[in-house]
Design a protein around this motif. Structure first.
Motif: not given
Length: 321
Positions: A149-167, A285-291
């Motif tokens: 299988d391929r491994v897909l990731l939407t948006k990116g890493a740390g979305i929630e953390a970025t907003a929480v850090l700003a808050s 979204a990004t294809d970041i690797g495989h299983v």
């Protein structure tokens, strides 16, 4: 605050689930964030989650986190049960939380159907616990990623953390007003309902990374599916604002609160079409690797020849201590 170890969960939680029920299709187990129950009218997906940090936007985060678990299991979130516990009765705090709950549920098409609200002596900050329910025609487990299988990731890493850090950590980050506003806007991107709907028909496994971030989510899939996840595609996407804020607070963007992203494994011949479908919906979204089959002593996330087999401790928690 941190997750229990797999051994602790097995000993004290997973082995103590009351009476058996033939309608329970998927129950408590490692890395599975939602239950599946056969109702006769379809498969009911149920998930619950607490939130006690990021108090200023606890309602917005809580709804996203609870509904994401249902969506990432192939369900369509519909109903929310809300428990709000306050250190003391404070009408302003309660007003803020319930306004956020109402607005976020309305925006996502969810209905609050019940719950409980009270003040509890001994709490240091508000505690919100939400249960989300929805139906699915195709439950997608965290345990069924398949080699090749391929491994897909939407948006990116740390979305929630970025907003929480700003808050929560504005005074400790040297950035201009526009950058803070951009980071705070990430709160509007915490839901993965849209991308989960696109991926559900073809996904072999789905998981929304929360505590421990994208790396933690990858480890959980690897362990649950008994596979290696090899990061051999594009680098894990990290937005410039996320890099800036994580660098300022000395945390790794791959190991911090990750709500807003969705990890999906899909058959190799479905990867390109899934990425195109996500793009049509305006979802990066990004294809970041495989299983792969397990190549060591235990399932792992493999990156640059290094194997990560252990669960990930989220880097954000130390900031509140």
């Amino acid at each position: 605050m941190s997750k229990l170890s797999p051994a602790e969960l097995e000993q004290y939680v997973f082995s103590r689930t009351g009476d058996a029920n033939e309608n329970l299709l998927v129950g408590p187990r490692e890395a599975e964030d939602a239950a599946a129950i056969e109702t006769g009218a379809g498969t009911l997906v149920v998930s619950t989650d607490p939130v006690s940090l990021a108090v200023e936007r606890i309602g917005r985060i809580g709804v996203a986190v609870a509904s994401n678990d249902v969506a990432a299991s192939g369900g369509v979130p519909e109903y929310v049960v809300s428990t709000v516990l306050l250190p003391e009765m404070d009408e302003d705090v309660l007003d803020t939380i319930t306004r956020q709950l109402h607005a976020t549920c309305k925006r996502l098409g969810l209905t609050i159907v019940g719950g409980h609200t009270e003040s509890v002596a001994g709490l240091e900050r508000p505690l919100l616990s939400l249960t989300c329910l929805g139906y699915t025609d195709r439950f997608v487990s965290t345990t069924t990623a398949t080699p090749d299988d391929r491994v897909l990731l939407t948006k990116g890493a740390g979305i929630e953390a970025t907003a929480v850090l700003a808050s929560d950590f504005q005074e400790q980050i040297d950035a201009d007003e526009a950058t803070f506003e951009r980071a705070l806007s990430f709160f509007d991107e915490l839901s993965v309902m849209a991308e989960a709907a696109v991926c559900t028909p073809v996904a072999t496994a789905m998981h929304d990374p929360t505590e421990g971030g994208v790396l933690g989510g990858l480890v959980e899939i690897a362990r649950a599916s008994d596979v290696d996840l090899v990061l051999d595609g594009e680098p894990v996407p990290v937005r410039p604002t996320t890099r800036e804020f994580c660098a300022a607070m000395d945390v790794d963007p791959l190991r911090v609160l990750g709500s807003g992203a969705l990890l999906t494994t899909v058959p190799a011949d479905e990867a390109a079409g899934t990425l195109d479908a996500l793009e049509e919906e305006g979802i990066a979204a990004t294809d970041i690797g495989h299983v792969g089959a397990v190549s060591g002593n235990a399932p792992a996330v493999v990156q640059n020849g290094q194997r990560r087999t252990e669960m990930v401790q989220d880097g954000m928690y130390a900031l509140w201590e």
